[in-house]
Design a protein around this motif. Structure first.
Motif, mmCIF file in Angstrom:
data_model
loop_
_atom_site.group_PDB
_atom_site.id
_atom_site.type_symbol
_atom_site.label_atom_id
_atom_site.label_comp_id
_atom_site.label_asym_id
_atom_site.label_seq_id
_atom_site.Cartn_x
_atom_site.Cartn_y
_atom_site.Cartn_z
ATOM 1 N N GLY A 70 54.266 49.360 11.131
ATOM 2 C CA GLY A 70 55.249 50.091 11.036
ATOM 3 C C GLY A 70 55.494 50.784 12.436
ATOM 4 O O GLY A 70 56.560 50.536 13.672
ATOM 5 N N GLU A 71 54.783 51.534 13.275
ATOM 6 C CA GLU A 71 54.526 52.144 14.491
ATOM 7 C C GLU A 71 54.841 50.611 16.007
ATOM 8 O O GLU A 71 55.607 50.699 16.655
ATOM 9 C CB GLU A 71 53.684 52.848 14.781
ATOM 10 N N PHE A 72 53.755 49.528 14.961
ATOM 11 C CA PHE A 72 53.376 48.878 16.057
ATOM 12 C C PHE A 72 54.808 47.598 16.647
ATOM 13 O O PHE A 72 55.430 47.550 17.551
ATOM 14 C CB PHE A 72 52.634 47.836 15.405
ATOM 15 N N VAL A 73 55.691 47.349 15.106
ATOM 16 C CA VAL A 73 57.199 47.117 15.684
ATOM 17 C C VAL A 73 57.902 47.449 16.008
ATOM 18 O O VAL A 73 59.046 47.071 17.050
ATOM 19 C CB VAL A 73 57.628 46.171 13.840
ATOM 20 N N SER A 74 58.131 48.807 15.236
ATOM 21 C CA SER A 74 58.945 50.334 16.323
ATOM 22 C C SER A 74 58.925 49.770 18.076
ATOM 23 O O SER A 74 59.688 49.698 18.745
ATOM 24 C CB SER A 74 58.796 51.537 15.858
ATOM 25 N N PRO A 79 52.422 49.261 22.658
ATOM 26 C CA PRO A 79 52.444 49.202 21.089
ATOM 27 C C PRO A 79 51.012 48.973 20.321
ATOM 28 O O PRO A 79 50.998 49.846 19.191
ATOM 29 C CB PRO A 79 53.213 47.525 20.409
ATOM 30 N N GLY A 80 49.867 48.754 20.552
ATOM 31 C CA GLY A 80 48.826 48.528 20.268
ATOM 32 C C GLY A 80 48.654 50.343 20.515
ATOM 33 O O GLY A 80 48.014 50.353 19.328
ATOM 34 N N GLN A 81 48.608 50.554 21.531
ATOM 35 C CA GLN A 81 48.115 52.737 21.422
ATOM 36 C C GLN A 81 48.887 53.305 20.861
ATOM 37 O O GLN A 81 48.080 53.977 19.587
ATOM 38 C CB GLN A 81 47.867 52.600 23.127
ATOM 39 N N ALA A 82 50.043 52.887 20.242
ATOM 40 C CA ALA A 82 50.987 54.110 19.232
ATOM 41 C C ALA A 82 50.901 53.480 17.671
ATOM 42 O O ALA A 82 50.501 54.017 17.190
ATOM 43 C CB ALA A 82 52.255 54.269 19.911
#
Length: 218
Positions: free
Chosen positions: A84-88, A128-131
């Motif tokens: 979810g975080e990656f997509v967001s 995105p990856g880090q998040a």
């Protein structure tokens, strides 16, 4: 005329510079946002796994059943949070990149200062990856607390009590930390977090016990 032109050329870069104090404030805000996001992820992990374990514990006294459902909740929740975080963040990054491109296209020419500003904006774009990794890790840390609290306790009632106490204390810590970071009332924040967490645990416990009772068995 030449001296005035040179003076304006020398003074113009100063107008685009950000003061060290402003940069420190921006860095502090970014760190605070990361910390708050980490607290929310850990809070989600704690409440999710504690609720699952208490719900299963309401109908099963076997420690293995509680640990299995808790571990499954940890893995599923961490994966869900990461995806979810990656997509967001990918969506947010795409929007900001498109906005930057439109801003560049609207300008006929870019000065060296403008190009430097654009480079700095690109560097500040979210990763995105880090998040995703940070979100999954925060969830896992919170989810691991009730698991570790129950893993070595054989007595069912004691195990349930320990999980409840650990969850309450952890929620209290999360509430206080969030209030300190947000500079809000510590008491109100702590009460909200603890009550909200216990509402989730109580609902899961009650509904699972009701559905698993003999009256609901066909």
């Amino acid at each position: 005329m030449a001296s005035n032109f040179e003076l304006s050329e020398r003074s113009s870069p100063k107008q685009h510079r950000i003061s060290p104090r402003a940069e420190e404030e921006v860095d502090y805000m970014q760190r605070a946002q990361w910390l708050r996001a980490a607290l929310l992820g850990a809070n989600d992990g704690l409440v999710t796994v504690a609720s699952l374990m208490m719900g299963v514990g309401s109908i099963k006294e076997d420690v293995k059943a509680m640990l299995l459902v808790g571990f499954a909740g940890l893995v599923a929740g961490a994966c869900s949070m990461a995806i979810g975080e990656f997509v967001s963040v990918c969506t947010q990054r795409d929007i900001e990149t498109a906005q930057m491109k439109r801003a560049i296209e609207n300008k006929t020419s870019l000065s060296a200062i403008d190009e430097q500003d654009e480079d700095e904006k690109k560097e500040r774009l979210p990763n995105p990856g880090q998040a995703a990794l940070a979100s999954a890790l925060a969830f896992s840390v919170g989810a691991a607390m009730p698991l570790l609290a129950a893993v070595f306790i054989e007595n069912h009632k004691v195990r349930m009590a320990v999980v409840a106490i650990v969850a309450t204390l952890a929620l209290l810590v999360f509430g206080v930390t969030g209030a300190v970071l947000g500079k809000t009332s510590v008491v109100k924040s702590s009460v909200r977090v603890v009550i909200g967490g216990w509402m989730a645990v109580a609902l899961t416990f009650g509904l699972t016990k009701f559905i698993g009772s003999e009256a609901m068995q066909i």
